[in-house]
Design a protein around this motif. Structure first.
Motif, PDB file in Angstrom:
ATOM      1  N   TRP A 194       0.596 -73.737  97.186  1.00 36.43           N
ATOM      2  CA  TRP A 194       1.211 -72.429  96.971  1.00 36.43           C
ATOM      3  C   TRP A 194       1.242 -71.586  98.234  1.00 36.43           C
ATOM      4  N   ILE A 195       0.408 -71.901  99.232  1.00 36.83           N
ATOM      5  CA  ILE A 195       0.455 -71.199 100.505  1.00 36.83           C
ATOM      6  C   ILE A 195       0.524 -72.227 101.636  1.00 36.83           C
ATOM      7  N   ASP A 196       1.023 -71.809 102.781  1.00 39.35           N
ATOM      8  CA  ASP A 196       1.192 -72.690 103.929  1.00 39.35           C
ATOM      9  C   ASP A 196      -0.139 -73.019 104.619  1.00 39.35           C
ATOM     10  N   ARG A 197      -0.124 -74.130 105.325  1.00 42.61           N
ATOM     11  CA  ARG A 197      -1.296 -74.507 106.109  1.00 42.61           C
ATOM     12  C   ARG A 197      -1.585 -73.457 107.168  1.00 42.61           C
ATOM     13  N   GLU A 198      -0.535 -72.940 107.821  1.00 40.72           N
ATOM     14  CA  GLU A 198      -0.736 -71.942 108.880  1.00 40.72           C
ATOM     15  C   GLU A 198      -1.326 -70.654 108.313  1.00 40.72           C
ATOM     16  N   SER A 199      -0.945 -70.306 107.099  1.00 39.90           N
ATOM     17  CA  SER A 199      -1.521 -69.113 106.468  1.00 39.90           C
ATOM     18  C   SER A 199      -3.001 -69.322 106.197  1.00 39.90           C
ATOM     19  N   ARG A 200      -3.356 -70.511 105.753  1.00 41.99           N
ATOM     20  CA  ARG A 200      -4.768 -70.833 105.498  1.00 41.99           C
ATOM     21  C   ARG A 200      -5.584 -70.750 106.781  1.00 41.99           C
ATOM     22  N   VAL A 201      -5.045 -71.281 107.883  1.00 39.32           N
ATOM     23  CA  VAL A 201      -5.730 -71.189 109.177  1.00 39.32           C
ATOM     24  C   VAL A 201      -5.948 -69.725 109.551  1.00 39.32           C
ATOM     25  N   TYR A 202      -4.923 -68.918 109.358  1.00 39.83           N
ATOM     26  CA  TYR A 202      -5.011 -67.482 109.663  1.00 39.83           C
ATOM     27  C   TYR A 202      -6.089 -66.802 108.823  1.00 39.83           C
ATOM     28  N   PHE A 203      -6.115 -67.079 107.515  1.00 38.57           N
ATOM     29  CA  PHE A 203      -7.113 -66.452 106.642  1.00 38.57           C
ATOM     30  C   PHE A 203      -8.531 -66.859 107.037  1.00 38.57           C
ATOM     31  N   ASN A 204      -8.705 -68.105 107.431  1.00 36.99           N
ATOM     32  CA  ASN A 204     -10.033 -68.551 107.850  1.00 36.99           C
ATOM     33  C   ASN A 204     -10.475 -67.867 109.144  1.00 36.99           C
ATOM     34  N   LYS A 205      -9.544 -67.638 110.046  1.00 35.06           N
ATOM     35  CA  LYS A 205      -9.871 -66.926 111.284  1.00 35.06           C
ATOM     36  C   LYS A 205     -10.254 -65.478 110.991  1.00 35.06           C
ATOM     37  N   ILE A 206      -9.485 -64.849 110.098  1.00 37.65           N
ATOM     38  CA  ILE A 206      -9.792 -63.470 109.703  1.00 37.65           C
ATOM     39  C   ILE A 206     -11.174 -63.401 109.058  1.00 37.65           C
ATOM     40  N   ARG A 207     -11.451 -64.334 108.187  1.00 34.35           N
ATOM     41  CA  ARG A 207     -12.730 -64.341 107.464  1.00 34.35           C
ATOM     42  C   ARG A 207     -13.911 -64.438 108.420  1.00 34.35           C
ATOM     43  N   LYS A 208     -13.778 -65.247 109.459  1.00 35.52           N
ATOM     44  CA  LYS A 208     -14.876 -65.407 110.416  1.00 35.52           C
ATOM     45  C   LYS A 208     -15.134 -64.136 111.209  1.00 35.52           C
ATOM     46  N   GLN A 209     -14.136 -63.260 111.261  1.00 30.69           N
ATOM     47  CA  GLN A 209     -14.303 -62.027 112.034  1.00 30.69           C
ATOM     48  C   GLN A 209     -14.738 -60.838 111.187  1.00 30.69           C
ATOM     49  N   ILE A 210     -14.273 -60.763 109.937  1.00 32.04           N
ATOM     50  CA  ILE A 210     -14.562 -59.561 109.151  1.00 32.04           C
ATOM     51  C   ILE A 210     -15.886 -59.625 108.408  1.00 32.04           C
ATOM     52  N   LEU A 211     -16.391 -60.826 108.110  1.00 28.52           N
ATOM     53  CA  LEU A 211     -17.607 -60.911 107.299  1.00 28.52           C
ATOM     54  C   LEU A 211     -18.899 -60.599 108.060  1.00 28.52           C
ATOM     55  N   PRO A 212     -19.081 -61.063 109.300  1.00 30.12           N
ATOM     56  CA  PRO A 212     -20.359 -60.785 109.983  1.00 30.12           C
ATOM     57  C   PRO A 212     -20.750 -59.310 110.074  1.00 30.12           C
ATOM     58  N   PRO A 213     -19.834 -58.361 110.312  1.00 29.00           N
ATOM     59  CA  PRO A 213     -20.270 -56.959 110.404  1.00 29.00           C
ATOM     60  C   PRO A 213     -20.623 -56.334 109.053  1.00 29.00           C
ATOM     61  N   LEU A 214     -20.210 -56.967 107.952  1.00 24.83           N
ATOM     62  CA  LEU A 214     -20.481 -56.410 106.630  1.00 24.83           C
ATOM     63  C   LEU A 214     -21.889 -56.761 106.175  1.00 24.83           C
ATOM     64  N   LEU A 215     -22.329 -56.126 105.105  1.00 28.84           N
ATOM     65  CA  LEU A 215     -23.618 -56.434 104.475  1.00 28.84           C
ATOM     66  C   LEU A 215     -23.343 -57.095 103.134  1.00 28.84           C
ATOM     67  N   ARG A 216     -23.954 -58.231 102.917  1.00 26.48           N
ATOM     68  CA  ARG A 216     -23.720 -58.958 101.680  1.00 26.48           C
ATOM     69  C   ARG A 216     -24.271 -58.193 100.475  1.00 26.48           C
ATOM     70  N   PRO A 217     -23.688 -58.401  99.294  1.00 21.81           N
ATOM     71  CA  PRO A 217     -24.137 -57.646  98.109  1.00 21.81           C
ATOM     72  C   PRO A 217     -25.619 -57.868  97.843  1.00 21.81           C
ATOM     73  N   ASN A 218     -26.272 -56.830  97.346  1.00 21.50           N
ATOM     74  CA  ASN A 218     -27.660 -56.987  96.917  1.00 21.50           C
ATOM     75  C   ASN A 218     -27.751 -57.821  95.651  1.00 21.50           C
ATOM     76  N   LEU A 219     -26.755 -57.632  94.771  1.00 22.39           N
ATOM     77  CA  LEU A 219     -26.766 -58.318  93.481  1.00 22.39           C
ATOM     78  C   LEU A 219     -25.351 -58.731  93.101  1.00 22.39           C
ATOM     79  N   ILE A 220     -25.182 -59.977  92.656  1.00 22.11           N
ATOM     80  CA  ILE A 220     -23.913 -60.471  92.139  1.00 22.11           C
ATOM     81  C   ILE A 220     -24.109 -60.763  90.657  1.00 22.11           C
ATOM     82  N   ILE A 221     -23.260 -60.187  89.836  1.00 22.86           N
ATOM     83  CA  ILE A 221     -23.297 -60.460  88.396  1.00 22.86           C
ATOM     84  C   ILE A 221     -22.049 -61.256  88.049  1.00 22.86           C
ATOM     85  N   TYR A 222     -22.237 -62.463  87.568  1.00 22.93           N
ATOM     86  CA  TYR A 222     -21.120 -63.345  87.257  1.00 22.93           C
ATOM     87  C   TYR A 222     -20.972 -63.461  85.738  1.00 22.93           C
TER      88      TYR A 222
END
Length: 447
Positions: A206-234
């Motif tokens: 449903w999405i292109d390979r190049e889009s997936r590469v882009y999303f993975n690059k974005i993810r590697k940059q935006i997640l480190p500065p954030l703080l992970r949730p204290n609690l996840i309720i599933y």
């Protein structure tokens, strides 16, 4: 270890133990190394009062303010981030609102394309779809996705990019709220699970390979500065139950989900919520965040969940323990730096930019961008910053000019550049627009 569904097997995570508090709670891991410190509900009578919040939406927060206003003085046991995850159709929003109210936390709705397309004045960009000639410029939202996940020449690629940006923005703003007020947050989904939907969409073509590469690059940059949730309720349910609930709501509130090739696809739902979400993300996230997982097939009692939360140890871990490690900064200066980072967010926004330009389904050509910008500026309230649009009866005053922290009052989530309308064509349109509005035309801006 934090909680995780028992269906993963007791061998999947060491330290997994049953909790007798609720028949719907599948499993929870307990840590008995130290004295417990928990989140408290209103009814417990143990909620600590918070100091007066800092007016960060108007003043922001900088290094000088740090000397006159401490950060951790506002924190109490409920200064936490709780994320609610799970399949659609289980009334997660209703549960999250009730949980936030009982824990005296701020409820932050999950990201949606409705929020993305609707500006701060309530005007919807999608009402201009009939003006666009280029397919990329037209809107693509959850409703169109449900009916055609491969539609509009990469509509899902662009929707996923927009949702990723919006979720990142909302999560960062939630952290800014917590650090400046001390009030905890309950929200739906987080930037940490965006990859789940990206991977599933890619595997189904449903999405292109190049889009997936882009999303993975974005993810590697935006997640480190954030703080992970204290609690996840599933909130969990078998796929057949989820599909049954989706078919039921399609009869009333969600007609676009009727006979959806997305939600009628068992393989897709199994991949997203069984394989990628529970067996991969939740298993990994449990090392750093507490996790509670419930069978929500028939709904559940929020009060019971609150009781389970109050039994969790949320603090007092060893210095090197991964659990809750993001939140152990130890020094006031470090908390202040994080507070400044999330409040001002100039550097946070820069993390969403990568040197990769191969995602043709997402990037606009110059001609497409020119058309989009010209028509997007027609939406009432798009011309100027929120509070300065006199045609919408705003009353600008001299002391507002140069307001620094307008990002908390941003008009739109889509990008606008006024250079595209600095021309004679726009002046001609503006004159006609003004005449139509003066004449009482209902859709005075939609031409």
């Amino acid at each position: 270890m934090a909680a995780i569904a028992s269906k993963l097997g007791s061998a999947a995570l060491p330290g997994l133990a049953n909790l007798a508090g609720s028949s719907k709670l599948l499993a929870v891991g307990l840590n008995n190394k130290v004295q417990a410190c928990t989140i408290y509900s209103k009814t417990s009578g143990m909620l600590e009062p918070r100091a007066k919040p800092w007016p960060y939406e108007t003043l922001g927060f900088n290094a000088w303010y740090h000397y006159i206003d401490g950060t951790t003085k506002r924190f109490n046991d409920n200064s936490k981030i709780i994320v609610v995850e799970g399949p659609p159709g289980l009334q997660k929003t209703k549960f999250a609102k009730e949980l936030a109210d009982e824990l005296d936390m701020l409820f932050v709705p999950g990201a949606s394309m409705d929020e993305f397309y609707t500006n701060s004045y309530g005007y919807d960009l999608r009402e201009l779809d009939h003006l666009f000639h280029y397919t990329k410029c037209k809107s693509y939202d959850e409703k169109k996705f449900a009916q055609d996940p491969k539609g509009q020449e990469g509509g899902l690629d662009r929707m996923q990019d927009n949702l990723c940006w919006l979720r990142f923005t909302k999560y960062t703003n939630a952290l800014a709220h917590l650090f400046n007020t001390g009030q905890g947050i309950v929200t739906e989904k987080s930037p940490y699970t965006d990859h789940v939907f990206t991977e599933a969409a890619y595997k189904f073509g449903w999405i292109d390979r190049e889009s997936r590469v882009y999303f993975n690059k974005i993810r590697k940059q935006i997640l480190p500065p954030l703080l992970r949730p204290n609690l996840i309720i599933y909130l969990d349910a078998p796929v057949d139950v989820v599909q049954s609930k989706i078919r039921e709501r399609a009869k009333t509130t969600h007609p676009w989900e009727k006979n959806s090739p997305v939600f009628e696809n068992r393989d897709y739902l199994n991949l997203v919520y069984e394989d990628l979400m529970k067996n991969q993300y939740i298993k990994t996230a449990s090392a750093s965040s507490r996790v509670l997982m419930y069978d929500w097939s028939e709904g559940g009692d929020t009060e019971v969940v609150v009781e389970d939360i109050e039994r969790l140890n949320m603090d007092f871990f060893d210095k090197y323990d991964k659990q809750q490690q993001d939140w152990r900064m130890l020094k006031e200066d470090k908390y202040a730096r994080k507070r400044q980072q999330y409040t001002n967010r100039y550097h946070m926004d820069s993390h969403y930019r990568v040197d990769y330009f191969e995602m043709d389904k997402i990037l606009f050509t110059p001609e497409e961008m020119k058309e989009f910008q010209f028509h997007a500026h027609k939406v009432p309230g798009a011309r100027y910053q929120h509070g300065y649009n006199e045609e919408l009866d705003d009353k600008p005053s001299w002391f507002k000019i140069g307001a620094k922290f307008s990002r908390f009052h941003k008009n739109t989530h889509y990008s606008l550049d006024s250079h595209f309308i600095d021309n004679v064509e726009w002046e001609h349109y503006a004159q006609q627009r003004q005449a139509k509005r003066a004449a009482g035309v209902e859709k005075w801006w939609q031409f």
